[in-house]
Design a protein around this motif. Structure first.
Motif, PDB file in Angstrom:
ATOM      1  N   LEU A  73       0.820  -1.206   0.000  1.00 17.21           N
ATOM      2  CA  LEU A  73       0.000   0.000   0.000  1.00 17.21           C
ATOM      3  C   LEU A  73       0.855   1.257   0.000  1.00 17.21           C
ATOM      4  CD1 LEU A  73      -2.878  -0.965   2.441  1.00 17.21           C
ATOM      5  CD2 LEU A  73      -3.041  -0.565  -0.001  1.00 17.21           C
ATOM      6  N   ALA A  74       1.969   1.211   0.713  1.00 17.03           N
ATOM      7  CA  ALA A  74       2.866   2.374   0.744  1.00 17.03           C
ATOM      8  C   ALA A  74       3.393   2.673  -0.654  1.00 17.03           C
ATOM      9  CB  ALA A  74       4.017   2.124   1.715  1.00 17.03           C
ATOM     10  N   LYS A  75       3.798   1.639  -1.389  1.00 12.74           N
ATOM     11  CA  LYS A  75       4.260   1.832  -2.769  1.00 12.74           C
ATOM     12  C   LYS A  75       3.144   2.379  -3.644  1.00 12.74           C
ATOM     13  CE  LYS A  75       5.893  -2.122  -4.085  1.00 12.74           C
ATOM     14  NZ  LYS A  75       6.533  -3.100  -4.998  1.00 12.74           N
ATOM     15  N   SER A  76       1.957   1.824  -3.484  1.00 12.51           N
ATOM     16  CA  SER A  76       0.823   2.261  -4.295  1.00 12.51           C
ATOM     17  C   SER A  76       0.490   3.723  -4.022  1.00 12.51           C
ATOM     18  CB  SER A  76      -0.391   1.377  -4.004  1.00 12.51           C
ATOM     19  OG  SER A  76      -1.527   1.829  -4.690  1.00 12.51           O
ATOM     20  N   ARG A  77       0.553   4.132  -2.760  1.00 12.04           N
ATOM     21  CA  ARG A  77       0.234   5.517  -2.412  1.00 12.04           C
ATOM     22  C   ARG A  77       1.211   6.482  -3.071  1.00 12.04           C
ATOM     23  NH1 ARG A  77      -0.882   3.738   3.206  1.00 12.04           N
ATOM     24  NH2 ARG A  77      -3.045   4.216   3.749  1.00 12.04           N
ATOM     25  N   VAL A  78       2.494   6.196  -2.970  1.00  8.54           N
ATOM     26  CA  VAL A  78       3.505   7.079  -3.557  1.00  8.54           C
ATOM     27  C   VAL A  78       3.280   7.213  -5.060  1.00  8.54           C
ATOM     28  CG1 VAL A  78       5.969   7.375  -4.023  1.00  8.54           C
ATOM     29  CG2 VAL A  78       5.223   6.606  -1.777  1.00  8.54           C
ATOM     30  N   ASN A  79       2.989   6.092  -5.697  1.00  7.21           N
ATOM     31  CA  ASN A  79       2.832   6.103  -7.149  1.00  7.21           C
ATOM     32  C   ASN A  79       1.522   6.755  -7.593  1.00  7.21           C
ATOM     33  OD1 ASN A  79       5.245   4.705  -7.347  1.00  7.21           O
ATOM     34  ND2 ASN A  79       4.272   2.701  -7.395  1.00  7.21           N
ATOM     35  N   SER A  80       0.559   6.890  -6.683  1.00  8.43           N
ATOM     36  CA  SER A  80      -0.757   7.405  -7.059  1.00  8.43           C
ATOM     37  C   SER A  80      -0.889   8.915  -6.921  1.00  8.43           C
ATOM     38  CB  SER A  80      -1.843   6.729  -6.211  1.00  8.43           C
ATOM     39  OG  SER A  80      -1.889   5.344  -6.453  1.00  8.43           O
ATOM     40  N   VAL A  81      -0.005   9.547  -6.177  1.00 10.40           N
ATOM     41  CA  VAL A  81      -0.169  10.980  -5.899  1.00 10.40           C
ATOM     42  C   VAL A  81      -0.168  11.797  -7.191  1.00 10.40           C
ATOM     43  CG1 VAL A  81       0.853  12.994  -4.788  1.00 10.40           C
ATOM     44  CG2 VAL A  81       0.791  10.834  -3.594  1.00 10.40           C
ATOM     45  N   TYR A  82       0.762  11.493  -8.091  1.00 10.33           N
ATOM     46  CA  TYR A  82       0.841  12.238  -9.345  1.00 10.33           C
ATOM     47  C   TYR A  82      -0.471  12.193 -10.106  1.00 10.33           C
ATOM     48  CZ  TYR A  82       1.801  12.939 -14.317  1.00 10.33           C
ATOM     49  OH  TYR A  82       1.733  13.337 -15.631  1.00 10.33           O
ATOM     50  N   GLY A  83      -1.156  11.046 -10.070  1.00 12.08           N
ATOM     51  CA  GLY A  83      -2.416  10.903 -10.790  1.00 12.08           C
ATOM     52  C   GLY A  83      -3.470  11.902 -10.351  1.00 12.08           C
ATOM     53  N   LEU A  84      -3.404  12.329  -9.097  1.00  7.73           N
ATOM     54  CA  LEU A  84      -4.371  13.318  -8.609  1.00  7.73           C
ATOM     55  C   LEU A  84      -4.185  14.671  -9.287  1.00  7.73           C
ATOM     56  CD1 LEU A  84      -4.291  12.667  -4.753  1.00  7.73           C
ATOM     57  CD2 LEU A  84      -5.877  11.739  -6.439  1.00  7.73           C
ATOM     58  N   THR A  85      -2.982  14.941  -9.743  1.00  4.54           N
ATOM     59  CA  THR A  85      -2.681  16.263 -10.306  1.00  4.54           C
ATOM     60  C   THR A  85      -2.995  16.379 -11.790  1.00  4.54           C
ATOM     61  OG1 THR A  85      -0.375  15.742 -10.887  1.00  4.54           O
ATOM     62  CG2 THR A  85      -0.797  16.465  -8.629  1.00  4.54           C
ATOM     63  N   VAL A  86      -3.323  15.279 -12.433  1.00  2.00           N
ATOM     64  CA  VAL A  86      -3.589  15.326 -13.873  1.00  2.00           C
ATOM     65  C   VAL A  86      -4.985  14.816 -14.221  1.00  2.00           C
ATOM     66  CG1 VAL A  86      -1.194  15.211 -14.646  1.00  2.00           C
ATOM     67  CG2 VAL A  86      -2.400  13.096 -14.140  1.00  2.00           C
ATOM     68  N   GLN A  87      -5.867  14.775 -13.223  1.00  2.76           N
ATOM     69  CA  GLN A  87      -7.235  14.381 -13.513  1.00  2.76           C
ATOM     70  C   GLN A  87      -7.938  15.485 -14.290  1.00  2.76           C
ATOM     71  OE1 GLN A  87      -8.737  13.447  -9.598  1.00  2.76           O
ATOM     72  NE2 GLN A  87      -8.338  11.287  -9.914  1.00  2.76           N
ATOM     73  N   ARG A  88      -8.660  15.087 -15.289  1.00  5.51           N
ATOM     74  CA  ARG A  88      -9.314  16.069 -16.155  1.00  5.51           C
ATOM     75  C   ARG A  88     -10.460  16.760 -15.417  1.00  5.51           C
ATOM     76  NH1 ARG A  88     -10.505  13.888 -22.046  1.00  5.51           N
ATOM     77  NH2 ARG A  88     -10.954  16.111 -22.254  1.00  5.51           N
ATOM     78  N   SER A  89     -10.528  18.055 -15.582  1.00 10.41           N
ATOM     79  CA  SER A  89     -11.567  18.843 -14.919  1.00 10.41           C
ATOM     80  C   SER A  89     -12.937  18.571 -15.509  1.00 10.41           C
ATOM     81  CB  SER A  89     -11.244  20.337 -15.060  1.00 10.41           C
ATOM     82  OG  SER A  89      -9.907  20.586 -14.672  1.00 10.41           O
ATOM     83  N   ILE A  90     -13.006  18.275 -16.798  1.00 10.98           N
ATOM     84  CA  ILE A  90     -14.264  17.959 -17.472  1.00 10.98           C
ATOM     85  C   ILE A  90     -14.145  16.544 -18.002  1.00 10.98           C
ATOM     86  CG2 ILE A  90     -15.853  18.609 -19.302  1.00 10.98           C
ATOM     87  CD1 ILE A  90     -14.605  21.397 -19.233  1.00 10.98           C
ATOM     88  N   ARG A  91     -14.921  15.650 -17.439  1.00 10.87           N
ATOM     89  CA  ARG A  91     -14.805  14.248 -17.808  1.00 10.87           C
ATOM     90  C   ARG A  91     -16.103  13.741 -18.423  1.00 10.87           C
ATOM     91  NH1 ARG A  91     -12.445  11.434 -12.506  1.00 10.87           N
ATOM     92  NH2 ARG A  91     -13.934  12.823 -11.533  1.00 10.87           N
ATOM     93  N   GLU A  92     -15.944  12.914 -19.445  1.00  3.93           N
ATOM     94  CA  GLU A  92     -17.110  12.337 -20.088  1.00  3.93           C
ATOM     95  C   GLU A  92     -17.753  11.310 -19.156  1.00  3.93           C
ATOM     96  OE1 GLU A  92     -14.052  12.220 -21.283  1.00  3.93           O
ATOM     97  OE2 GLU A  92     -13.952  12.990 -23.332  1.00  3.93           O
ATOM     98  N   GLU A  93     -19.066  11.179 -19.256  1.00  8.04           N
ATOM     99  CA  GLU A  93     -19.790  10.158 -18.517  1.00  8.04           C
ATOM    100  C   GLU A  93     -20.296   9.141 -19.519  1.00  8.04           C
ATOM    101  OE1 GLU A  93     -23.497   9.670 -15.373  1.00  8.04           O
ATOM    102  OE2 GLU A  93     -22.837  11.640 -16.046  1.00  8.04           O
ATOM    103  N   TYR A  94     -19.908   7.871 -19.308  1.00  9.50           N
ATOM    104  CA  TYR A  94     -20.312   6.804 -20.219  1.00  9.50           C
ATOM    105  C   TYR A  94     -21.530   6.094 -19.620  1.00  9.50           C
ATOM    106  CZ  TYR A  94     -15.718   7.570 -22.220  1.00  9.50           C
ATOM    107  OH  TYR A  94     -14.603   8.136 -22.797  1.00  9.50           O
ATOM    108  N   ILE A  95     -22.626   6.163 -20.331  1.00  9.39           N
ATOM    109  CA  ILE A  95     -23.884   5.651 -19.815  1.00  9.39           C
ATOM    110  C   ILE A  95     -24.310   4.456 -20.648  1.00  9.39           C
ATOM    111  CG2 ILE A  95     -26.303   6.195 -19.365  1.00  9.39           C
ATOM    112  CD1 ILE A  95     -25.352   9.147 -19.132  1.00  9.39           C
ATOM    113  N   GLU A  96     -24.492   3.308 -19.980  1.00  8.27           N
ATOM    114  CA  GLU A  96     -24.912   2.102 -20.690  1.00  8.27           C
ATOM    115  C   GLU A  96     -26.394   2.184 -21.020  1.00  8.27           C
ATOM    116  OE1 GLU A  96     -24.761  -2.752 -20.265  1.00  8.27           O
ATOM    117  OE2 GLU A  96     -24.648  -1.496 -18.477  1.00  8.27           O
ATOM    118  N   VAL A  97     -26.697   1.850 -22.243  1.00  5.27           N
ATOM    119  CA  VAL A  97     -28.088   1.732 -22.673  1.00  5.27           C
ATOM    120  C   VAL A  97     -28.403   0.238 -22.682  1.00  5.27           C
ATOM    121  CG1 VAL A  97     -29.723   2.274 -24.515  1.00  5.27           C
ATOM    122  CG2 VAL A  97     -27.814   3.803 -24.038  1.00  5.27           C
TER     123      VAL A  97
END
Length: 742
Positions: A461-485
């Motif tokens: 978990l410690a390794k996963s946490r360190v590697n995940s922090v960067y991902g928080l900084t590049v999340q798109r502000s406007i994200r598509e929503e995929y809706i199943e029909v």
């Protein structure tokens, strides 16, 4: 008092399960479901916006599939479920694993579990839900109706599906970020995936019995998953209701909590981009850098040991060591020369569009052209090496000052080159609460590394946490929503979840919605605390660091009296490969990293008298044979185990077996055999008539057909430096690694 009472009641049930109920694997119709009614606790949900209760039990499920025996290996035919398991775990104890062969039996089991559990929400985890869900969707719809809520990352990739009866199916693959085999091994749970106990090419019909080995395989799949989820909950101090959806979600919650204590959203708004600036940052964001030296493409490197130098946590280092835009960007109001931006880059952050006229490499021997062709807004007469520009008559591209510093080092251009749409702001370190959090994560990882066998869950978990922090900084502000029909295989994409219209098979954004409105929602969300420009700049700093590390390879390689292009063979985002490293330059680079860290108040992590520094270039893999064919296409014989190892985009690591222990086979047009690599092509088969039975009585709905997929190895063009018109073979100057004049 109420909490103490609930704890005592739970303890009674826990003692009963552990003392008097012996775990078994049973057919679904042989289990006494009243055990769940009598012993599984349910709790009221906590949280401002949460209503109802949840059942405090871990339930995991899985399916195995087969297809018609008469089908040829390359014939695409419907598949069917031939086995399924459901494991139930509570109070850190495995209660039962139920199994059957027909999807309708699985639905009956879900219904009986639903009837037995008295709380509202029941969470059921599948590892790689996107696969199992296709086979089960029509049966789920038939049993429980269509979903009332669903979260998809893209078409056919659901991570959560909720039904009206409060059964909520979730994906654990996106939570773990790895295959079940690795997750169970990393967390060192009691049950591991029984690799090799199931013949995937064997044809099975529903209703058939299983061998002991086959039962062991399907049992361990869901037992291992249940134990992994339990271990995760314990380590995160979570329950099955509060467990996040994704690996990034773990650090997201922790970051948000710290931000609340430090006015994080207010600081975010102080630096917030306008909508136009956000679009510009999306254009200048360029991700990692992977490239092979065009002068040595396809050459077998055996003269010396090829050594990889790898950055220690590259992105976390960039986030803690460098300065970032610290206020709103404002327009400069005029076009400027690139030199103006470079000269002011220490103090100010700049974003702009640069128009290069007659841009070309300063040195034709430069093995890693940095300028990315695909990001150019427009261009004329480009010469491109594996996606990177060697020269161009004209090109325009968005970038920031850190990117321009790299371009200035390796390219020259004509005088009319200038920067337009220039905006700037001041720079400072990221908020202390955020950089302290990053450093704490790195420190924890380093401290747990020597204890990884004693406490594998905490270390993983410690390794996963360190590697995940960067991902928080590049999340798109406007994200598509995929809706199943509910029609087979159809999804619609929009911004707000409006399901009035959709287009079958079209995965494009619905621009009828107001994107600006969605961006305003993003800005005003109190949970939004990290600005998008952080991730863009972090990547730009890492990009610059990679080229600084590449400069630690001797500039020209000497063979006798002749100089050859540098032996900087390969780059891959946070690592470089060479057999001609200048160790003094590496030390200078590492000393610079340490100075950057200490300037912001961070030093080494010391564990057992050993220093661990963020960002420094460390020795990694070594190869006595090495071949590069292009980006994400290289292979070598490791000095550690004398085995061949490959990195080829689209080919599993097991593809090394195809080379038959001979690296000369790693060449253009080589075929990696799908049966050997395990690489599979995926074909969706949707049933127009709904659920039906085939000639063997198998219940079939929608399905996926997986077929072995061969991969033909490609290579980029090799440039012969001897034929380069602007340069010729020269004598080598050992004093400064420069070439004498022609």
């Amino acid at each position: 008092m109420q909490q103490d009472k609930l704890y005592k009641i739970a303890k009674v049930h826990s003692d009963y399960i552990n003392k008097y109920h012996k775990y078994k694997m049973l057919r679904y119709d042989q289990f006494d479901y009243s055990i769940l009614t009598r012993n599984i606790m349910y709790y009221k949900k906590k949280g401002k916006f949460q209503k109802g209760s949840y059942n405090d039990v871990i339930i995991t499920a899985d399916t195995e599939t087969s297809k018609d025996a008469a089908a040829s290996p390359d014939e695409t035919l419907p598949n069917h479920v031939c086995a399924w398991t459901i494991s139930i775990r509570a109070y850190h104890c495995n209660i039962v694993t139920l199994y059957g062969t027909r999807p309708s039996e699985m639905m009956q089991t879900f219904k009986r579990i639903r009837e037995a559990l008295k709380g509202d929400d029941i969470y059921i985890y599948f590892h790689n839900l996107s696969y199992d869900y296709v086979f089960l969707r029509l049966f789920l719809f038939d049993a429980f109706g269509t979903p009332v809520k669903q979260l998809n990352t893209k078409p056919h990739y659901p991570i959560m599906i909720g039904f009206e009866n409060h059964i909520i199916i979730k994906d654990s693959l996106i939570l773990s970020g790895c295959k079940l085999e690795k997750w169970a091994s990393d967390l060192n749970v009691n049950h591991k995936k029984a690799v090799g106990s199931w013949q995937y090419d064997k044809t099975r019909q529903q209703g058939e019995s299983f061998t002991r080995s086959e039962l062991h395989y399907i049992e361990n799949d869901t037992l291992a998953l249940a134990e992994c989820i339990d271990a995760l909950c314990i380590n995160l101090n979570k329950n099955i209701n509060s467990l996040v959806y994704t690996a990034t979600g773990i650090v997201r919650e922790e970051v948000r909590e710290r931000a609340k204590q430090n006015n994080g959203h207010r600081d975010f708004l102080r630096k917030a981009l306008t909508f136009e600036q956000f679009i510009k940052f999306q254009k200048l964001y360029h991700g990692g850098y992977s490239h092979g030296n065009r002068y040595y493409i396809g050459d077998m490197i055996t003269d010396d040991i090829t050594k990889c130098r790898d950055f220690a946590s590259s992105y976390p280092f960039c986030l803690t060591a460098f300065k970032y835009p610290d206020s709103k960007f404002i327009e400069l109001g005029k076009n400027v020369k690139p030199s103006y931006i470079i000269n002011n880059s220490d103090k100010y952050a700049f974003i702009f569009k640069v128009s290069f006229f007659n841009i070309r490499l300063k040195d034709a021997y430069m093995p890693m052209p940095p300028l990315q062709a695909s990001k150019c807004e427009s261009s004329i007469n480009m010469e491109v090496d594996n996606g990177r520009i060697i020269k161009a008559g004209y090109c325009s591209i968005y970038m920031c000052e850190q990117d321009l510093i790299v371009m200035d080092k390796y390219y020259k251009w004509d005088e009319q080159t200038e920067c337009s749409e220039v905006e700037f702001t001041t720079k400072s370190y990221l908020p202390r609460w955020f950089t302290d959090y990053i450093f704490e994560l790195y420190k924890k990882k380093c401290e747990l590394k020597p204890l990884s066998k004693q406490d594998p869950v905490a270390y993983a978990l410690a390794k996963s946490r360190v590697n995940s922090v960067y991902g928080l900084t590049v999340q798109r502000s406007i994200r598509e929503e995929y809706i199943e029909v509910t029609e087979p295989g159809e999804y619609k994409i929009n911004l707000e979840g409006d399901t009035d219209h959709f287009e079958s098979g079209e995965y494009r954004q619905d621009f009828d919605k107001d994107m600006r409105k969605e961006y305003e929602k993003y800005l005003n969300n109190p949970n939004t605390v990290l600005n998008y420009q952080i991730g863009s700049y972090c990547t730009a700093y890492a990009f610059r660091n990679l080229f600084e590390l590449g400069e630690c390879v001797n500039k020209y390689y000497k063979a006798g009296s002749l100089a050859y292009p540098p032996h900087w063979y390969y780059s891959d985002t946070d690592s470089c490969y060479s057999d001609d490293w200048n160790e003094d330059l590496i030390k200078q680079y590492n000393d610079k990293c340490k100075q950057l860290l200490t300037a912001n108040g961070y030093g080494p992590v010391i564990v057992n008298n050993k220093e661990y520094w963020l960002g420094i270039a460390e020795p990694d893999a070594e190869y006595n044979e090495f071949v590069v064919l292009g980006s994400k296409r290289y292979a070598g014989r490791s000095t550690e185990d004398n085995e061949l190892h490959i990195t080829v985009a689209g080919v599993p690591k097991t593809g090394a077996k195809c080379l038959k222990n001979d690296l000369t086979n790693f060449r253009k047009d080589f075929i990696f055999d799908g049966k050997t690599t395990g690489k599979l092509s995926l074909f969706y088969i949707f049933s127009p008539e709904g659920i039906y039975k085939d000639d063997n009585g198998n219940e079939i709905g929608d399905s996926i057909d997986l077929q072995p997929c061969d991969y033909e190895l490609d290579a980029v063009d090799k440039y012969d430096y001897i034929e380069t018109e602007d340069f010729c073979m020269e004598y080598y100057d050992p004093e400064d690694f420069n070439l004498y004049e022609c």
